[in-house]
Design an enzyme around this catalytic site. Structure first.
Site, PDB file in Angstrom:
ATOM      1  N   GLU A 144       6.230   3.686  10.687  1.00  0.00           N
ATOM      2  CA  GLU A 144       6.610   2.284  10.920  1.00  0.00           C
ATOM      3  C   GLU A 144       7.976   2.138  11.586  1.00  0.00           C
ATOM      4  O   GLU A 144       8.936   1.629  10.984  1.00  0.00           O
ATOM      5  CB  GLU A 144       6.592   1.487   9.614  1.00  0.00           C
ATOM      6  CG  GLU A 144       5.203   1.242   9.081  1.00  0.00           C
ATOM      7  CD  GLU A 144       5.189   0.369   7.822  1.00  0.00           C
ATOM      8  OE1 GLU A 144       6.258   0.116   7.250  1.00  0.00           O
ATOM      9  OE2 GLU A 144       4.104  -0.059   7.429  1.00  0.00           O
ATOM     10  N   GLU A 324      -2.747   1.898   6.908  1.00  0.00           N
ATOM     11  CA  GLU A 324      -2.462   1.549   5.509  1.00  0.00           C
ATOM     12  C   GLU A 324      -3.089   0.189   5.226  1.00  0.00           C
ATOM     13  O   GLU A 324      -2.755  -0.794   5.882  1.00  0.00           O
ATOM     14  CB  GLU A 324      -0.950   1.477   5.257  1.00  0.00           C
ATOM     15  CG  GLU A 324      -0.223   2.781   5.566  1.00  0.00           C
ATOM     16  CD  GLU A 324       1.287   2.700   5.330  1.00  0.00           C
ATOM     17  OE1 GLU A 324       1.758   1.695   4.742  1.00  0.00           O
ATOM     18  OE2 GLU A 324       1.990   3.624   5.747  1.00  0.00           O
TER      19      GLU A 324
END
Ligand code: GAL
Length: 642
Positions: A144, A324
């Site tokens: 991320e 995710e």
């Protein structure tokens, strides 16, 4: 292609004696993928240069022998503590010049050359060791990028990098002075080495200065990522992904996408609704356990397009995953409710309907320790199944019986431009002007009409597949997009604020929007407090922002006070404000009618998506939804072959 499920797993969090049982249970659940490694640097290299791979060898073998395919993460989002002793100045500095220190994650500055060298070493070691491992089947770079607002760093390394970047771009300080308009307030420079970062100054910085800093910072993420992908590709033919975080726009994902085989994103619908989405309280209350009905889909369509960058495929055919997927309450939002039963299944199916190749739940087992101990997993901390376990199992079974759902090109295209988000953050001109939400409002209205949407990058060269194209707020139209619009045979709606700045961040003269064939110019703009709408003659309002237009273009919509709201030349329209839901829906419906594009206005919270083979309906409501003779339970999914 078979769509698949997976899970995020941290073998280093659990005793080795537990791995085989975990792996067997994952396989029995019907999972295909297991992502590991992305935070394990302190175990891969406990002291500088002393790699410890044996535990990771055994973890990968245990998972692989159970039949799982491993996505291996590079651990560069979590440099171990010793790294700081070697590179004390590797930390990013915040806007106030304070270091963002050790003790959580993402504690590095993208521009620090010493840290980049360390990253290159660990990525090389990983790629050499696992690049051909038969149980590894994909890579993830870092974790991320930009999460926790980590793109912008006001460090010495960033300042040096920025000066070099400016010198390459402008070649001479004079050229930079002209481009930025530095004669204003005597800001002229005679040496690139005198240029600072746009922080710690008295009042607002020059927007051109900030815009270049934002472009530079985005380029730094791109080159940091490329450093890793170049190394991995030397040693491995497995596809490389990065997991982008939802609602994060600090860097240009289309640009990193060009170096990645797969775009993936991390979907936390309840966290996003609680924490990130500006919506009325009533909306937040209604969808508190289901998430916003359009926010996930928006990202699905965006990342399908980002995932097409490397291959050059169409925006309908990019490779993308959910890396995710929220399985239960998260820990990081202001409020962390339990999802409505069924949502862990709905979210996965919605992703598949938008073309996801894989959906991986985060995480396998809830950790009883450290920062995320309150974050649910598929298993509870005592290893008993948590609620999402059974839902994941159901999805796995359903996938087995389902033919590949494929993706099809949409009729409607929506342009998304990261640089425009930076531009309007730099110069909102009104507190409630935010590019992401302007685009999202447009997307939501299209989805309420039952339309499928492809999201296109701002350098799109060909719009011929789309009957309707929307490009709100793109601050400078690229030459590519201008030509594509000129050749486009369908309807296009541009504005507000589209093409209203030069690339150097100045107001162009002749005045914007300067669209070929459309005689209209913006002679005045105003921003409005959220509770001061401007009614439109046809119904609904402009909110937040509007423009006064002059010219001979046909006025097809008026505000009640006589300002033109929409001007048109044939099928090219310029919209002079930010419509509220009612006005947006009305204008888009009219555009669809003019194009002969069939709409299917949907009840609140019900959404539709057509894949190549099936029509899917998703009920985001906490109550049953009735549509076309079917009743869909709360949190339910319904599909029929097309
Ligand atoms: C993501 C992150 C994961 C985990 C998760 C919790 O942003 O990539 O590592 O922190 O959030 O929801």
């Amino acid at each position: 292609m078979k769509r698949t499920l997976g899970v995020c797993y941290y073998p280093e969090h659990w005793p080795e004696t537990q791995w085989a049982e975990d792996a067997a249970r994952m396989a029995a659940l019907g999972l295909t993928w297991v992502r590991i490694g992305e935070f394990a640097w302190s175990r891969m290299e406990p002291t500088p240069g002393a790699y410890q791979w044996e535990w990771l060898d055994r973890a990968i073998a245990t998972l692989g022998q159970a039949g799982l395919k491993v996505v291996l993460g590079t651990p560069t989002a979590t440099p171990p503590r010793w790294m700081l002793d070697r590179h004390p100045d590797m930390l990013a500095l915040d806007k106030d010049g304070k270091p963002r220190g050790f003790g959580s994650r993402r504690h590095y500055c993208f521009s620090h050359q010493g840290y980049r060298t360390e990253c290159a070493k660990i990525v090389t070691a990983l790629a050499e060791r696992y690049g051909r491992n038969p149980f590894v089947a994909a890579w993830q770079t870092d974790n991320e990028y930009a999460c926790h607002a980590t793109t912008l760093s006001y460090s010495g390394a960033a300042r040096t990098g920025f000066r070099d970047w400016l010198a390459r771009k402008y070649q001479s300080p004079d050229a930079l002075n002209r481009a930025w308009g530095n004669v204003f307030w005597s800001m002229e420079y005679s040496d690139f080495n005198d240029i600072g970062l746009p922080n710690l100054i008295v009042t607002e910085p020059n927007p051109s200065h900030v815009m270049d800093f934002r472009r530079f910072a985005s380029d730094e993420v791109v080159s940091f990522n490329r450093l890793q992908t170049d190394i991995i590709r030397k040693h491995s033919a497995y596809p490389i992904a990065h997991n982008y975080m939802g609602a994060v726009t600090e860097f240009d994902h289309f640009a990193t996408g060009a170096d990645l085989d797969i775009a993936s994103w991390d979907s936390y619908p309840l966290g996003f609704l609680s924490d990130r989405i500006p919506a009325p309280q009533e909306h937040k209350r209604r969808f508190v356990r289901q998430g916003d009905p359009d926010f996930q889909a928006f990202h699905h369509d965006l990342y399908r397009s980002v995932g097409a960058r490397r291959s050059g495929a169409s925006a309908a055919e990019g490779r993308w995953w959910i890396m995710e997927q929220q399985p239960g309450p998260v820990n990081w939002a202001p409020f962390n409710p339990d999802p409505l039963p069924g949502m862990a299944r709905l979210w996965a199916w919605e992703a598949f309907a938008h073309g996801a190749e894989a959906v991986c739940y985060f995480r396998w087992r809830q950790a009883p320790f450290a920062q995320e101990q309150m974050h649910a997993g598929l298993l509870r901390p005592d290893s008993a199944p948590a609620q999402a376990f059974a839902e994941a199992e159901q999805v796995a079974k359903e996938l087995k019986d389902m033919p590949d759902v494929g993706t099809a090109r949409a009729d409607v295209a929506l342009v998304f431009d990261y640089a425009s988000d930076w531009a309007w953050e730099i110069q909102p001109q009104g507190r409630s002007f935010a590019y992401l939400w302007l685009v999202f409002d447009t997307y939501r209205a299209l989805r309420r009409l039952g339309l499928n949407v492809d999201i296109l990058p701002p350098d799109t060269t060909d719009l011929s597949a789309y009957r309707l194209v929307l490009a709100p707020g793109v601050f400078t139209l690229s030459d590519a997009l201008k030509s594509a619009l000129a050749a486009h045979k369908g309807t296009a709606i541009l504005g507000p604020r589209t093409n209203s700045k030069t690339p150097n961040f100045a107001i162009p003269v002749p005045l914007p929007p300067a669209l070929p064939g459309l005689d209209a110019k913006i002679v005045r703009v105003e921003s409005l407090p959220p509770d001061v709408p401007v009614p439109l003659a046809g119904g609904g309002n402009f909110q937040h922002w509007r423009e006064k237009l002059e010219g001979t273009a046909e006025v097809t919509e008026m505000a009640t006070d006589g300002w033109p709201a929409l001007v048109s030349s044939g099928k090219l329209h310029y919209l002079a404000g930010w419509p509220d839901d009612e006005a947006m829906t009305r204008l888009l419906q009219a555009a669809c009618d003019a194009e002969g594009l069939e709409t299917d206005p949907l009840p609140e919270g019900l959404r539709r998506r057509d894949s190549a083979t099936h029509r899917f309906l998703f009920n985001y409501n906490p109550v049953p939804a009735e549509w076309s003779g079917v009743t869909i339970p709360p949190g339910g999914v319904h599909w029929t072959p097309l």
